[in-house]
Design a protein around this motif. Structure first.
Motif, PDB file in Angstrom:
ATOM      1  N   GLY A  31      35.065  48.032  35.299  1.00 51.78           N
ATOM      2  CA  GLY A  31      34.715  48.426  36.654  1.00 51.78           C
ATOM      3  C   GLY A  31      33.225  48.708  36.718  1.00 51.78           C
ATOM      4  N   PHE A  32      32.673  48.639  37.908  1.00 55.40           N
ATOM      5  CA  PHE A  32      31.238  48.846  38.097  1.00 55.40           C
ATOM      6  C   PHE A  32      31.004  49.909  39.157  1.00 55.40           C
ATOM      7  CE2 PHE A  32      31.951  44.679  36.438  1.00 55.40           C
ATOM      8  CZ  PHE A  32      31.009  44.571  35.425  1.00 55.40           C
ATOM      9  N   LEU A  33      30.128  50.852  38.847  1.00 56.71           N
ATOM     10  CA  LEU A  33      29.800  51.923  39.777  1.00 56.71           C
ATOM     11  C   LEU A  33      28.943  51.371  40.900  1.00 56.71           C
ATOM     12  CD1 LEU A  33      30.080  54.989  40.267  1.00 56.71           C
ATOM     13  CD2 LEU A  33      27.948  55.275  39.008  1.00 56.71           C
ATOM     14  N   THR A  34      29.358  51.631  42.145  1.00 57.92           N
ATOM     15  CA  THR A  34      28.597  51.158  43.302  1.00 57.92           C
ATOM     16  C   THR A  34      27.635  52.261  43.753  1.00 57.92           C
ATOM     17  OG1 THR A  34      30.168  51.990  44.940  1.00 57.92           O
ATOM     18  CG2 THR A  34      30.571  49.770  44.067  1.00 57.92           C
ATOM     19  N   LYS A  66      35.748  43.782  40.030  1.00 53.58           N
ATOM     20  CA  LYS A  66      35.428  42.547  40.748  1.00 53.58           C
ATOM     21  C   LYS A  66      36.346  41.394  40.375  1.00 53.58           C
ATOM     22  CE  LYS A  66      30.605  43.760  41.333  1.00 53.58           C
ATOM     23  NZ  LYS A  66      29.226  43.417  41.046  1.00 53.58           N
ATOM     24  N   THR A  67      36.328  40.997  39.150  1.00 51.65           N
ATOM     25  CA  THR A  67      37.162  39.880  38.718  1.00 51.65           C
ATOM     26  C   THR A  67      37.841  40.278  37.424  1.00 51.65           C
ATOM     27  OG1 THR A  67      35.277  38.924  37.559  1.00 51.65           O
ATOM     28  CG2 THR A  67      35.732  38.072  39.752  1.00 51.65           C
ATOM     29  N   ASP A  68      39.089  40.548  37.524  1.00 52.75           N
ATOM     30  CA  ASP A  68      39.827  40.948  36.339  1.00 52.75           C
ATOM     31  C   ASP A  68      41.277  40.547  36.533  1.00 52.75           C
ATOM     32  OD1 ASP A  68      41.299  42.712  34.391  1.00 52.75           O
ATOM     33  OD2 ASP A  68      39.235  43.257  33.947  1.00 52.75           O
ATOM     34  N   LYS A  69      41.850  39.994  35.494  1.00 53.36           N
ATOM     35  CA  LYS A  69      43.237  39.554  35.585  1.00 53.36           C
ATOM     36  C   LYS A  69      44.204  40.720  35.790  1.00 53.36           C
ATOM     37  CE  LYS A  69      43.580  39.604  30.612  1.00 53.36           C
ATOM     38  NZ  LYS A  69      43.584  38.866  29.411  1.00 53.36           N
ATOM     39  N   ASN A  70      43.737  41.942  35.562  1.00 52.18           N
ATOM     40  CA  ASN A  70      44.613  43.110  35.670  1.00 52.18           C
ATOM     41  C   ASN A  70      44.536  43.818  37.016  1.00 52.18           C
ATOM     42  OD1 ASN A  70      45.719  42.945  33.021  1.00 52.18           O
ATOM     43  ND2 ASN A  70      43.766  43.655  32.241  1.00 52.18           N
ATOM     44  N   ILE A  71      43.832  43.240  37.985  1.00 49.75           N
ATOM     45  CA  ILE A  71      43.768  43.860  39.312  1.00 49.75           C
ATOM     46  C   ILE A  71      45.175  44.031  39.875  1.00 49.75           C
ATOM     47  CG2 ILE A  71      43.122  43.461  41.725  1.00 49.75           C
ATOM     48  CD1 ILE A  71      40.445  42.459  40.782  1.00 49.75           C
ATOM     49  N   SER A  72      46.008  43.012  39.727  1.00 48.64           N
ATOM     50  CA  SER A  72      47.365  43.102  40.281  1.00 48.64           C
ATOM     51  C   SER A  72      48.163  44.214  39.602  1.00 48.64           C
ATOM     52  CB  SER A  72      48.098  41.769  40.168  1.00 48.64           C
ATOM     53  OG  SER A  72      48.210  41.382  38.820  1.00 48.64           O
ATOM     54  N   PHE A  73      47.917  44.458  38.312  1.00 48.16           N
ATOM     55  CA  PHE A  73      48.576  45.562  37.609  1.00 48.16           C
ATOM     56  C   PHE A  73      48.214  46.889  38.266  1.00 48.16           C
ATOM     57  CE2 PHE A  73      48.103  49.015  34.534  1.00 48.16           C
ATOM     58  CZ  PHE A  73      49.397  49.112  34.051  1.00 48.16           C
ATOM     59  N   LEU A  74      46.921  47.077  38.547  1.00 47.24           N
ATOM     60  CA  LEU A  74      46.475  48.328  39.163  1.00 47.24           C
ATOM     61  C   LEU A  74      47.032  48.483  40.576  1.00 47.24           C
ATOM     62  CD1 LEU A  74      42.768  48.451  37.944  1.00 47.24           C
ATOM     63  CD2 LEU A  74      44.667  49.849  37.139  1.00 47.24           C
ATOM     64  N   GLY A  82      49.675  51.328  42.362  1.00 46.84           N
ATOM     65  CA  GLY A  82      49.233  52.161  43.471  1.00 46.84           C
ATOM     66  C   GLY A  82      47.802  52.641  43.391  1.00 46.84           C
ATOM     67  N   TYR A  83      46.969  51.955  42.625  1.00 47.82           N
ATOM     68  CA  TYR A  83      45.568  52.354  42.512  1.00 47.82           C
ATOM     69  C   TYR A  83      44.701  51.560  43.479  1.00 47.82           C
ATOM     70  CZ  TYR A  83      46.855  54.479  38.044  1.00 47.82           C
ATOM     71  OH  TYR A  83      47.429  55.239  37.061  1.00 47.82           O
ATOM     72  N   GLY A  84      43.726  52.215  44.062  1.00 46.36           N
ATOM     73  CA  GLY A  84      42.643  51.576  44.787  1.00 46.36           C
ATOM     74  C   GLY A  84      42.987  50.920  46.103  1.00 46.36           C
ATOM     75  N   ILE A  85      41.930  50.321  46.660  1.00 48.10           N
ATOM     76  CA  ILE A  85      42.008  49.584  47.915  1.00 48.10           C
ATOM     77  C   ILE A  85      41.559  48.156  47.619  1.00 48.10           C
ATOM     78  CG2 ILE A  85      41.096  49.385  50.270  1.00 48.10           C
ATOM     79  CD1 ILE A  85      42.674  51.943  49.885  1.00 48.10           C
ATOM     80  N   LEU A  86      42.413  47.186  47.896  1.00 45.02           N
ATOM     81  CA  LEU A  86      42.094  45.779  47.668  1.00 45.02           C
ATOM     82  C   LEU A  86      41.414  45.228  48.903  1.00 45.02           C
ATOM     83  CD1 LEU A  86      42.424  43.543  45.563  1.00 45.02           C
ATOM     84  CD2 LEU A  86      44.595  42.959  46.658  1.00 45.02           C
ATOM     85  N   GLN A  87      40.204  44.681  48.700  1.00 41.94           N
ATOM     86  CA  GLN A  87      39.449  44.143  49.816  1.00 41.94           C
ATOM     87  C   GLN A  87      38.609  42.970  49.327  1.00 41.94           C
ATOM     88  OE1 GLN A  87      36.932  47.067  51.671  1.00 41.94           O
ATOM     89  NE2 GLN A  87      36.373  45.720  53.341  1.00 41.94           N
ATOM     90  N   ASP A  88      38.762  41.825  49.959  1.00 42.61           N
ATOM     91  CA  ASP A  88      37.998  40.615  49.629  1.00 42.61           C
ATOM     92  C   ASP A  88      38.107  40.244  48.148  1.00 42.61           C
ATOM     93  OD1 ASP A  88      37.135  40.444  52.297  1.00 42.61           O
ATOM     94  OD2 ASP A  88      35.409  41.747  51.888  1.00 42.61           O
ATOM     95  N   HIS A 138      38.400  42.137  45.623  1.00 43.92           N
ATOM     96  CA  HIS A 138      37.905  43.193  44.739  1.00 43.92           C
ATOM     97  C   HIS A 138      38.762  44.434  44.947  1.00 43.92           C
ATOM     98  CE1 HIS A 138      34.725  40.409  44.461  1.00 43.92           C
ATOM     99  NE2 HIS A 138      33.679  41.177  44.622  1.00 43.92           N
ATOM    100  N   LEU A 139      38.880  45.233  43.886  1.00 49.38           N
ATOM    101  CA  LEU A 139      39.620  46.477  43.976  1.00 49.38           C
ATOM    102  C   LEU A 139      38.646  47.638  43.914  1.00 49.38           C
ATOM    103  CD1 LEU A 139      42.488  47.729  44.083  1.00 49.38           C
ATOM    104  CD2 LEU A 139      42.329  47.945  41.594  1.00 49.38           C
ATOM    105  N   TYR A 140      38.666  48.482  44.937  1.00 48.92           N
ATOM    106  CA  TYR A 140      37.786  49.639  45.011  1.00 48.92           C
ATOM    107  C   TYR A 140      38.570  50.891  44.648  1.00 48.92           C
ATOM    108  CZ  TYR A 140      34.539  46.521  47.295  1.00 48.92           C
ATOM    109  OH  TYR A 140      33.693  45.482  47.559  1.00 48.92           O
ATOM    110  N   LEU A 141      38.054  51.637  43.681  1.00 45.33           N
ATOM    111  CA  LEU A 141      38.696  52.856  43.215  1.00 45.33           C
ATOM    112  C   LEU A 141      37.903  54.071  43.658  1.00 45.33           C
ATOM    113  CD1 LEU A 141      39.330  51.683  39.547  1.00 45.33           C
ATOM    114  CD2 LEU A 141      41.036  51.821  41.362  1.00 45.33           C
ATOM    115  N   TYR A 142      38.607  55.085  44.161  1.00 41.93           N
ATOM    116  CA  TYR A 142      37.957  56.343  44.489  1.00 41.93           C
ATOM    117  C   TYR A 142      37.618  57.088  43.202  1.00 41.93           C
ATOM    118  CZ  TYR A 142      39.277  55.592  49.335  1.00 41.93           C
ATOM    119  OH  TYR A 142      39.396  55.079  50.596  1.00 41.93           O
ATOM    120  N   PRO A 143      36.699  58.043  43.263  1.00 34.11           N
ATOM    121  CA  PRO A 143      36.282  58.763  42.055  1.00 34.11           C
ATOM    122  C   PRO A 143      37.436  59.349  41.233  1.00 34.11           C
ATOM    123  CG  PRO A 143      34.755  59.248  43.805  1.00 34.11           C
ATOM    124  CD  PRO A 143      35.872  58.446  44.419  1.00 34.11           C
ATOM    125  N   THR A 144      38.410  59.982  41.893  1.00 35.31           N
ATOM    126  CA  THR A 144      39.516  60.574  41.121  1.00 35.31           C
ATOM    127  C   THR A 144      40.322  59.505  40.398  1.00 35.31           C
ATOM    128  OG1 THR A 144      40.762  60.656  43.197  1.00 35.31           O
ATOM    129  CG2 THR A 144      39.818  62.716  42.413  1.00 35.31           C
TER     130      THR A 144
END
Length: 137
Positions: free
Chosen positions: A13-16, A24-32, A36-42, A44-50
């Motif tokens: 993951g990369f800190l914005t 951004k590009t990871d085969k494990n996005i679907s696992f996350l 129930g982790y993050g918000i999927l948009q375009d 990419h998966l965006y994770l909140y700090p917690t």
């Protein structure tokens, strides 16, 4: 039955600049997403700090800075703590809820709040959890 950590390799993951972590590009996005982790948009998966802190602590996620250096857990906690003085409390509450089997999402309103989903058989129950700090009004 294996743990989350055993089932996947570490995710990058990369800190914005706005203090989210993006996968951004990871085969494990679907696992996350399935967990129930993050918000999927375009794509990419965006994770909140917690979420990011929890996944780093569980050794599922590695977070990189803009120089492609890994940010260790304590440093990441400091970075998020500059923006949110309650990050440690939120992380503890988040971790406790995850251990109890809840899917935890960012809440609304209060300083320390989460929406939590609990799946049972055919139903999903949603709750709003509001954290309170002892001795604070």
């Amino acid at each position: 039955m294996g743990t989350e950590k055993e089932q996947i390799t570490k995710i990058r993951g990369f800190l914005t600049p706005d203090r989210l972590v993006v996968v951004k590009t990871d085969k494990n996005i679907s696992f996350l997403v399935d967990k129930g982790y993050g918000i999927l948009q375009d794509g990419h998966l965006y994770l909140y700090p917690t979420e990011a802190l929890y996944l780093v602590y569980k050794e599922i996620l590695e977070v990189y800075d803009d120089k492609s250096s890994i940010i260790p857990f304590k440093k990441l906690l400091e970075i998020f703590g500059k923006e949110d003085s309650d990050i440690w409390i939120k992380l503890n509450l988040y971790t406790n809820l995850r251990k109890r089997g809840f899917i935890v999402r960012k809440g609304i309103g209060g300083k320390i709040s989460f929406f939590v989903d609990k799946k049972s058989k055919d139903k999903v129950k949603r709750y709003l959890v509001e954290g309170v700090v002892e001795g604070v009004r």
